[in-house]
Scaffold this motif. Structure first.
Motif, PDB file in Angstrom:
ATOM      1  N   ASP A 127       0.819  -1.826  -0.255  1.00 59.01           N
ATOM      2  CA  ASP A 127      -0.294   0.105  -0.107  1.00 59.01           C
ATOM      3  C   ASP A 127       0.564   1.315  -0.487  1.00 59.01           C
ATOM      4  O   ASP A 127       0.540   2.093  -0.332  1.00 59.01           O
ATOM      5  CB  ASP A 127      -1.162  -0.180   1.336  1.00 59.01           C
ATOM      6  CG  ASP A 127      -2.050  -0.785   1.653  1.00 59.01           C
ATOM      7  OD1 ASP A 127      -2.058  -1.542   0.525  1.00 59.01           O
ATOM      8  OD2 ASP A 127      -2.787  -1.241   1.949  1.00 59.01           O
ATOM      9  N   ALA A 128       2.184   1.432  -0.012  1.00 53.77           N
ATOM     10  CA  ALA A 128       2.813   1.831   0.317  1.00 53.77           C
ATOM     11  C   ALA A 128       3.496   2.561  -0.789  1.00 53.77           C
ATOM     12  O   ALA A 128       4.775   3.394  -0.871  1.00 53.77           O
ATOM     13  CB  ALA A 128       4.134   2.200   1.632  1.00 53.77           C
ATOM     14  N   SER A 184      -3.015   7.424   9.382  1.00 59.21           N
ATOM     15  CA  SER A 184      -3.432   7.192   8.995  1.00 59.21           C
ATOM     16  C   SER A 184      -2.734   6.225   7.436  1.00 59.21           C
ATOM     17  O   SER A 184      -2.913   5.457   7.607  1.00 59.21           O
ATOM     18  CB  SER A 184      -5.122   7.473   8.068  1.00 59.21           C
ATOM     19  OG  SER A 184      -4.395   8.389   6.709  1.00 59.21           O
ATOM     20  N   LYS A 185      -1.551   7.010   7.812  1.00 62.41           N
ATOM     21  CA  LYS A 185      -0.483   6.473   7.406  1.00 62.41           C
ATOM     22  C   LYS A 185       1.380   5.947   7.602  1.00 62.41           C
ATOM     23  O   LYS A 185       1.334   5.962   7.457  1.00 62.41           O
ATOM     24  CB  LYS A 185      -0.295   7.630   5.805  1.00 62.41           C
ATOM     25  CG  LYS A 185      -0.619   7.461   5.362  1.00 62.41           C
ATOM     26  CD  LYS A 185      -0.289   8.497   4.117  1.00 62.41           C
ATOM     27  CE  LYS A 185      -0.347   7.599   2.593  1.00 62.41           C
ATOM     28  NZ  LYS A 185       0.998   8.742   1.269  1.00 62.41           N
ATOM     29  N   ASP A 191       4.958   5.905  -2.417  1.00 59.09           N
ATOM     30  CA  ASP A 191       5.486   6.648  -1.060  1.00 59.09           C
ATOM     31  C   ASP A 191       6.762   6.764  -0.822  1.00 59.09           C
ATOM     32  O   ASP A 191       7.547   5.596  -0.885  1.00 59.09           O
ATOM     33  CB  ASP A 191       4.946   6.573   0.151  1.00 59.09           C
ATOM     34  CG  ASP A 191       3.275   7.753   0.234  1.00 59.09           C
ATOM     35  OD1 ASP A 191       2.940   7.273  -0.730  1.00 59.09           O
ATOM     36  OD2 ASP A 191       2.722   6.711   1.232  1.00 59.09           O
ATOM     37  N   ARG A 224      -2.945   0.238  12.008  1.00 56.60           N
ATOM     38  CA  ARG A 224      -3.169   1.479  11.274  1.00 56.60           C
ATOM     39  C   ARG A 224      -3.187   2.444  12.028  1.00 56.60           C
ATOM     40  O   ARG A 224      -4.093   2.655  12.967  1.00 56.60           O
ATOM     41  CB  ARG A 224      -4.689   1.599  10.990  1.00 56.60           C
ATOM     42  CG  ARG A 224      -4.413   3.431   9.352  1.00 56.60           C
ATOM     43  CD  ARG A 224      -5.195   3.230   8.855  1.00 56.60           C
ATOM     44  NE  ARG A 224      -5.384   2.675   8.205  1.00 56.60           N
ATOM     45  CZ  ARG A 224      -5.078   2.727   6.659  1.00 56.60           C
ATOM     46  NH1 ARG A 224      -3.921   3.596   6.008  1.00 56.60           N
ATOM     47  NH2 ARG A 224      -5.272   1.241   5.860  1.00 56.60           N
ATOM     48  N   HIS A 231       3.806  12.334   1.931  1.00 58.64           N
ATOM     49  CA  HIS A 231       3.791  11.171   0.546  1.00 58.64           C
ATOM     50  C   HIS A 231       4.650  10.141   1.464  1.00 58.64           C
ATOM     51  O   HIS A 231       5.665   9.666   0.956  1.00 58.64           O
ATOM     52  CB  HIS A 231       4.455  11.462  -0.262  1.00 58.64           C
ATOM     53  CG  HIS A 231       3.202  12.561  -1.465  1.00 58.64           C
ATOM     54  ND1 HIS A 231       3.966  14.019  -1.593  1.00 58.64           N
ATOM     55  CD2 HIS A 231       2.634  12.616  -1.866  1.00 58.64           C
ATOM     56  CE1 HIS A 231       2.712  14.935  -1.804  1.00 58.64           C
ATOM     57  NE2 HIS A 231       1.737  13.862  -2.399  1.00 58.64           N
ATOM     58  N   THR A 240       4.665   6.961   4.178  1.00 54.27           N
ATOM     59  CA  THR A 240       4.521   5.958   5.078  1.00 54.27           C
ATOM     60  C   THR A 240       4.805   5.320   6.472  1.00 54.27           C
ATOM     61  O   THR A 240       6.010   4.947   5.776  1.00 54.27           O
ATOM     62  CB  THR A 240       4.157   4.488   4.405  1.00 54.27           C
ATOM     63  OG1 THR A 240       2.604   4.745   3.133  1.00 54.27           O
ATOM     64  CG2 THR A 240       3.292   3.567   5.258  1.00 54.27           C
TER      65      THR A 240
END
Lengths: 278, 155
Positions: free
Chosen positions: A108-109, A230-231, A112, A265, A203, A205
């Protein structure tokens, strides 16, 4: 939602191939399934390791996720079962249930900067995520590893940290809390490194693992830098027993850490972090 | 003149004084000088007269305490940070040794000069102190965290 093994309550025998003494109180076990076959897992997941006659403990997997013939666990001797694990030798057999729990969201990162923040033996559960990130290096912006240890003698996976630092595409920052004049590296808390590390907060994570106090301050430092809750992802430790969210020993507010975690998270658990009773 | 302009720019760009009003910067420049120190050399020694404070422009240094037979490193200070607040409080004595780990480039401020200007101009005094207090607070918080010994046995 994680996929559970076929029979999650039944330990599978694994033979110890090798024991690596990492630190004075920390060791790594290299294990192979007695009955052959493969063992796949996702970075951040854990197994229940069963020492016959001593008991069972949850231990994160610390090896290479692409390697499915050998299972690697790094363990700190802090209680009776981990001390029993520490007395085992190559050739001995342990029971393994798992893998359990949620993984680090490395994929998901993609796109980033990836900030990996580890404290003490917390580097072990993050090592598979680092391997996965390195295998997909072009898909990230900056890859920054920030690691804090008690003293220079307590630095886990020191050779690997040196190897990662020698790459041109990874930034590795190591800091220790206490040192003597022989140490030419950084002295200070890992949160100070977070404040100065060159990631783009909008940007980024972040994956954080270490003692809970350290994680609280690391998350605070990330938020001060502008990284959204959330990151940020944290790995929690509670009294895991069954591994599948049935027994309730690891309940943390509305969550069972073994099933809904250990990786959370931060924005989903921020309200639970300061609650002393949990 | 060129050197003074250069110092003004360096002060402007350093995180500690970032955004400072031009009128204060001019007053600061009057007390400032460029310095360098080779790796291994001491910037100051515990008990010495704290007659300066420093902006670290490049490099890193360690704050150390000597004990019989060993040296304990208390903290590392890097580029973008400051060294020293003993100049702010009497008796103006350094409480640690500061040793360069790498080549250091610094801007030093003459403490007597700066204290004089801060006493004469309360606005400047407030401006400097309000920049020092968060640094002192962060270092106190970091020290408390280390006192907890979070990586120790029973983690």
């Amino acid at each position: 939602m994680t996929v559970l093994p076929a029979n999650p309550m039944s330990p599978r025998p694994f033979r110890i191939l090798k024991v690596v003494r990492e630190l004075s109180d920390t060791f790594t076990l290299l294990l192979q399934p007695e009955t052959g076959g493969a063992f796949s897992f996702r970075p951040g997941q854990f197994n229940m390791l069963y020492v016959f006659g001593a008991g069972e403990v949850p231990i994160s997997i610390s090896g290479e996720p692409a390697e499915d013939r050998q299972l690697v666990h790094t363990i700190r001797s802090v209680g009776p079962v981990t001390q029993a694990l520490g007395r085992l030798k190559a050739g001995d057999v342990v029971g393994v249930r798992g893998p359990f729990g949620t993984p680090w969201p490395v994929e998901d990162a993609f796109g980033d900067d990836l900030a990996i923040i580890a404290g003490g033996v917390g580097l072990a559960p993050l090592r598979p995520a680092i391997y996965q990130a390195l295998a997909n290096r072009p898909r990230f912006g900056k890859l920054i590893i920030m690691y804090g240890a008690r003293t220079p003698q307590d630095i886990l996976f020191r050779k690997e940290l040196e190897k990662w630092r020698s790459r041109f595409d990874v930034n590795v920052h190591v800091t220790v809390d206490h040192a003597t004049g022989q140490w030419a590296g950084r002295v200070g808390v890992v949160t100070k490194v977070v404040a100065k590390a060159g990631f783009d907060p909008l940007h980024t994570t972040a994956l954080v693992c270490g003692p809970e106090v350290m994680m609280r301050y690391a998350v605070e430092a990330l938020e001060e830098r502008g990284v959204a809750a959330s990151k940020v992802h944290v790995s929690m430790e509670r009294n895991m027993k069954c591994g599948v969210g049935l027994c309730g020993h690891c309940q943390w507010g509305p969550h069972f850490v073994c099933r809904d975690g250990p990786v959370f998270r931060f924005s989903d658990v921020a309200a639970l972090f300061p609650v002393r009773e949990l | 003149m060129v050197q003074i302009e250069g110092l003004g720019r360096i002060i402007d760009e350093h995180p500690f004084f970032r955004g400072i009003d031009g009128k204060f910067r001019s007053l600061l420049v009057g007390c400032a000088a460029n310095e360098r120190l080779d790796a291994g050399q001491y910037l100051f020694r515990q008990g010495g007269h704290a007659d300066k404070f420093y902006l670290v422009r490049a490099g890193s240094l360690q704050l150390e305490v000597h004990a019989p037979g060993r040296t304990i490193v208390v903290d590392t200070v890097d580029e973008g940070e400051i060294v020293g607040w003993s100049w702010l409080v009497e008796p103006y004595r350094w409480t640690f040794d500061a040793r360069a780990v790498t080549l250091l480039r610094l801007v030093s401020f003459d403490a007597k000069c700066l204290r004089g200007k801060m006493e004469a101009d309360a606005e400047l005094g407030y401006e400097v102190l309000r920049r020092f207090v968060p640094v002192i607070g962060q270092r106190l918080a970091a020290t408390r965290l280390r006192l907890i010994d979070i990586y120790g046995p029973g983690e």
